[in-house]
Motif scaffolding. Structure first.
Motif: not given
Length: 269
Positions: A244-246, A22-24, A31-34
């Protein structure tokens, strides 16, 4: 260590691995990460409202639940053992009474045309009550918080010895002095721990509020489930970010709990 190996494997498989997944995926943006998913969450009034509703319902239901559970647990110490055993068994049963049956039961009792709602209106106790509002959900959540609070707090009262009360009375301490200087400091770790568990229980509740409001009330578990099931739009990455906010909210609550425990420990010393 070998005996702990099966537990460690299950813990990694069903606790750590899903959390890492879930974190990843919460950082996956197109198409990316951020941090784009988190930026959308904290810039959207809709998602902020879900966070606000979840915190408000969890806090007030946990507060009401633990207050009633404290009174109930203390009272159980003063009654006959058979009645005590019955109440504990009943609390154990009702603590698992949630989801569709609980929502259905509350609709029958406290819905717009519920039996208890009509009765209270006829005798003039209430003018109007909306079970499907935030207030109604707080009442509903409080119901399943109480038995869990009783089960968690009842053993904690074993730490209070009767000779402490007698000694305090001999030294001139009244009931308020006893609870302020002896009873509450001894019970503080259990009270804080129970309150945190009730908060977690309320923050993660999904089935009851979903079937009561058919998913129309804006809380975090409903939003996460909607994005995973694809009822409106399928967006598992945003669902992961909300999850992840939870997790972050629970982490903050847990850290605050530990700090309060340390403070209460130093005060009692």
């Amino acid at each position: 260590m070998l005996c702990l190996l099966p537990f460690a494997l299950f813990f990694l498989a069903f606790q750590i691995a899903p959390l890492v997944w879930v974190a990843v995926h919460s950082l996956s943006v197109g198409d990316g990460w951020g941090l784009g998913n988190f930026e959308k969450i904290f810039s959207s009034k809709f998602y902020l409202q879900a966070i606000k509703h979840s915190l408000q319902i969890a806090f007030w239901s946990s507060l009401f639940g633990i207050v009633i559970a404290i009174l109930g647990s203390y009272s159980l110490r003063q009654v006959d053992s058979k009645l005590r055993d019955f109440v504990i068994a009943f609390s154990n049963m009702t603590s698992n009474f949630a989801g569709v049956p609980l929502a259905f039961a509350f609709i029958i009792l406290l819905g717009f045309n519920g039996a208890l709602t009509i009765l209270l209106k006829q005798i003039g106790v209430i003018e109007d009550f909306n079970l499907y509002s935030k207030t109604g959900l707080i009442v509903l959540y409080t119901y399943f918080q109480i038995p869990l609070g009783v089960l968690l707090l009842y053993p904690a009262f074993d730490a209070l010895r009767e000779d402490w009360r007698e000694s305090a009375a001999l030294l001139g301490a009244g009931t308020w002095d006893y609870w302020r200087h002896i009873g509450l400091p001894v019970l503080t770790p259990a009270l804080l721990g129970t309150f945190v568990i009730l908060l977690a229980n309320a923050l993660g509740a999904y089935a009851t509020v979903y079937y009561l409001t058919t998913g129309n009330f804006n809380v975090l578990p409903i939003r996460i489930a909607a994005m995973v099931s694809g009822d409106i739009s399928l967006n598992p990455d945003m669902a992961s970010a909300l999850a992840m906010v939870l997790v972050g909210l629970m982490a903050v609550i847990t850290v605050a709990h530990q700090l309060l425990l340390k403070r209460s420990y130093h005060v009692t010393r």
